[in-house]
Write an enzyme that holds these catalytic residues in place. Structure first.
Site, PDB file in Angstrom:
ATOM      1  CB  SER A  52      23.280 -37.122  -6.170  1.00  0.00           C
ATOM      2  OG  SER A  52      22.375 -36.785  -6.092  1.00  0.00           O
ATOM      3  CG  ASP A  89      25.485 -31.175 -10.009  1.00  0.00           C
ATOM      4  OD1 ASP A  89      26.449 -30.864  -9.482  1.00  0.00           O
ATOM      5  OD2 ASP A  89      24.292 -31.506  -9.845  1.00  0.00           O
ATOM      6  CG  HIS A 110      25.112 -32.168  -5.782  1.00  0.00           C
ATOM      7  ND1 HIS A 110      24.537 -32.437  -7.057  1.00  0.00           N
ATOM      8  CD2 HIS A 110      24.616 -33.459  -5.034  1.00  0.00           C
ATOM      9  CE1 HIS A 110      23.963 -33.582  -6.815  1.00  0.00           C
ATOM     10  NE2 HIS A 110      23.728 -33.984  -5.858  1.00  0.00           N
TER      11      HIS A 110
END
Length: 475
Positions: free
Chosen positions: A222, A147, A117
């Site tokens: 992230s 992911d 993402h």
């Protein structure tokens, strides 16, 4: 002299710290309570306990990832002959959108793992190292459901790396460090512990199986590193639970064993493929557990089995419960999916199965790629039919896996619909399965194309979407 030493995830204190000062041992064997002596620390060694050496070792392998994509814009004057005559294409300049995340170098040649993402939809990806160097990055592999993404940068000398740990050895209570770039303020280190293991239903991916930590993780972290006390990568930070957008002490990381399997696929230049089982699984409810004699509701219940598939060949039947795989406990379908995804292909695995008649046995399951049978035969339909503008393929286990559909489905599936086409006006969507046309089952893309052109009096079609059958009549 009293010393503090950090070894693994444990703190070791000398006896003089725990008991105050040296004391003579009593002659009696009866334990004598020792009262701690309150005093000020007597030296630097007693007050300086730090993660600094660990951070210096691992932080250079954590990078900032900048992703940019061009988003088309439509000017309010677009289509006006007067303005287009003077300004032309300047009215349609794309807007540049950027996102910021983190990544971890896992190979000295320049392989970097991050979250999908972070770079999803990006036209350009750039990586900044902790020492200030910047590189253009190439996307080698990405997967929405896992992911994860692997990037590659080129340098004239080996890059610092974070070795990948065995996440199966992690335990609740282990000390960990989270390293990343929260809110774009620069590389930041936070500390915490492993709060829980095997967390599921955290994200939208089908491989949801996370390490939970209370180390502060915020937007921008992230793709960053979750490091254990050996300086090894135990997870890739990916999500947080938050009501405000900031850290509440509930963060989640993708286990390093999943990261290793994904990086190996990128290193070998192949897609990240999950083994084809040929069966569908659901959680075990308390009622089912009681009915088959389980002490608690655990395991993955076999709901359906594809004839001729690996599960069928292994002897699995509907009603069986998979309790373990290669010595690991299977808590539910998510746990089984994770173990299968990290096990690899072209090998056998051993499943511990509780049959519907209450017997527990071990079976061997062959792990192989999902077959593409029948061939997909992709076609974009045209002509004066309601399917014009739809791209369709034959449904096979491989296609079903790619589109996240059940692997026991047959027929023809829609993969793409052109905007403002007849198919779009009809309401067709990607992942729609065309079941029948004018009362007859659709067997292939060629069959659908041929029969769609014969619908002179109209078309009556049945489409399956999200498990529901929709009927449409077009004249």
């Amino acid at each position: 002299m009293t010393r503090f030493r950090l070894a693994g995830a444990a703190l070791f204190l000398s006896a003089s710290v725990l008991a105050g000062s040296a004391m003579a041992q009593p002659a009696s064997n009866m334990p004598v309570p020792v009262q701690p002596v309150e005093r000020a620390p007597s030296g630097e060694a007693e007050v300086k306990l730090t993660f600094a050496p660990l951070v210096k070792k691992t932080a250079p392998a954590v990078v900032n990832v900048y992703a940019a994509k061009r988003v088309p814009q439509r000017s309010p004057f677009a289509g006006d002959p007067f303005f287009e005559q003077f300004f032309g294409n300047q009215l349609r300049r794309p807007r540049l959108e950027s996102s910021l995340g983190s990544g971890v170098i896992v190979d000295p040649s320049g392989l970097i793992v991050t979250n999908n993402h972070v770079i999803e939809g990006a036209d350009e990806v750039r990586v900044a190292l902790a020492d200030g160097r910047e590189f253009d990055a190439e996307i080698l592999l990405k997967d929405r459901r896992a992911d994860l993404a692997v990037l590659r940068i080129q340098g004239d000398k080996p890059f610092p790396i974070a070795p990948i740990a065995d996440s199966d050895t992690a335990e609740i209570g282990d000390l960990v460090l989270a390293i990343g770039n929260p809110f774009g303020i620069g590389q930041t280190v936070t500390s915490g512990i492993v709060s829980a293991l095997a967390r599921t239903h955290v994200g939208s991916d089908d491989l949801g199986y996370f390490i939970q930590t209370d180390a502060a993780i915020n937007p921008g972290n992230s793709g960053g590193a979750l490091i254990d006390m050996r300086g090894e990568l135990v997870g890739v930070n990916t999500a947080i639970f938050s009501r405000s957008g900031g850290s509440l002490g509930i963060g989640f990381a993708i286990p390093s064993n999943m990261v290793r399997a994904f990086v190996d696929a990128a290193r070998e230049g192949r897609p990240f493929l999950r083994p084809y089982v040929g069966a569908s699984f659901v959680p075990v409810t308390p009622d089912i557990a009681e009915a088959i004699g389980l002490e608690r509701p655990t395991g993955a219940l076999v709901q359906g089995v594809v004839d001729g598939g690996p599960a069928s060949e292994a002897g699995l039947r509907p009603g069986d419960v998979v309790l373990g795989m290669d010595g690991f406990t299977i808590e539910g379908p998510d746990s089984l999916g994770y173990r299968l995804a990290t096990a690899g292909l072209d090998r056998e695995t051993e499943l511990t199965v509780r049959s519907s008649d209450g017997k527990t046995e071990r079976v061997r399951l062959e792990l192989a790629e999902a077959p593409e049978t029948p061939p997909r035969d992709e076609r974009t339909l045209e002509g004066q039919t309601p399917f014009s503008g739809a791209t369709v393929v034959n449904l096979s286990p491989r296609v079903a896996d790619e589109l996240e559909l059940q692997q026991n489905k047959n027929g023809v599936v829609v993969t793409e619909v052109e905007p403002r086409s007849a198919a779009a006006r009809l309401g067709l969507q990607p992942k729609d399965i065309v079941l029948s046309l004018n009362g007859r089952e659709v067997e292939s893309t060629a069959d659908l194309e041929r029969r769609a052109e014969d619908g002179r009096r109209g078309w009556r079609l049945e489409v399956e979407r999200d498990g529901k059958v929709l009927t449409q009549l077009v004249r």
